[in-house]
Design an enzyme around this catalytic site. Structure first.
Site, short mmCIF file in Angstrom:
data_model
loop_
_atom_site.label_atom_id
_atom_site.label_comp_id
_atom_site.label_asym_id
_atom_site.label_seq_id
_atom_site.Cartn_x
_atom_site.Cartn_y
_atom_site.Cartn_z
CG ASP A 100 -1.92 1.06 1.29
OD1 ASP A 100 -2.57 1.30 0.26
OD2 ASP A 100 -2.07 1.67 2.36
CD GLU A 105 3.38 5.77 -1.52
OE1 GLU A 105 2.54 6.26 -2.30
OE2 GLU A 105 3.58 4.56 -1.43
CG HIS A 124 -0.64 5.00 2.17
ND1 HIS A 124 -0.88 3.88 2.92
CD2 HIS A 124 -0.35 5.97 3.06
CE1 HIS A 124 -0.74 4.16 4.20
NE2 HIS A 124 -0.43 5.43 4.31
CB ALA A 126 -7.35 2.27 2.80
CD1 TRP A 127 -5.89 7.69 4.09
CD2 TRP A 127 -7.37 9.30 4.46
NE1 TRP A 127 -5.47 8.79 3.39
CE2 TRP A 127 -6.37 9.80 3.60
CE3 TRP A 127 -8.41 10.14 4.83
CZ2 TRP A 127 -6.39 11.09 3.11
CZ3 TRP A 127 -8.43 11.43 4.33
CH2 TRP A 127 -7.41 11.90 3.48
#
Length: 158
Positions: A100, A105, A124, A126-127
């Site tokens: 993830d 990044e 990254h 998922a929140w």
């Protein structure tokens, strides 16, 4: 743990005597990370990036993994040595990885892990949802108001 799997856990910061483990869950706490990775079919990482966890999954640790196991990293990219992970995936030491997060990044397009057929990479985020976005904006505005009226911030980085 709900689906008939045995859970192997390593967390040096929890007191296992204080945990309320549901009846029927087969959970064993390892004395070390090596105890867990050497036995597990799949290892999931859920740790912050700190001096203690930076590259905790390195070539030496990957060599301790059960051959043909899986690695899932949903914590921070810096927790895993990506070059060592690439080598472990290429050699068959690991059967696959679900990531993830990577360093950097967002990842560079030439990142070797992105080219492997036994790697799944997800963003990254998922929140992220419509509600979480609104809550983040509201929290940020609230923090600005608190500081402007002389109150201490509720969340501090240091």
């Amino acid at each position: 743990a709900g689906i008939g799997m045995k859970l192997l856990v390593f967390d040096p910061h929890i007191n296992t005597d204080e945990l309320d483990i549901p009846a029927g869950w087969d959970i064993r706490f390892g004395a070390s990370l090596q105890d867990v990775v050497g036995e597990a079919d799949a290892v999931t990482l859920h740790v912050p990036l700190t001096d203690e966890t930076k590259q905790m999954i390195d070539a030496e640790t990957l060599a301790e993994f059960k051959r043909g196991s899986l690695l899932v990293n949903v914590s921070r990219g810096g927790v895993v040595d990506q070059e060592a992970l690439y080598d472990a995936l290429q050699s068959g030491q690991l059967a696959g990885a679900a990531l993830d997060v990577l360093v950097p990044e967002p990842p560079n397009w030439d990142e070797p892990l992105l080219k492997l057929p036994n790697v799944i990479v997800t963003p990254h985020m998922a929140w992220r949802s419509e509600n979480s976005g609104r809550q983040m904006q509201s929290d940020a505005a609230s923090e600005v108001r608190r500081v402007l009226v002389g109150e201490p911030p509720r969340w501090r980085l240091v």
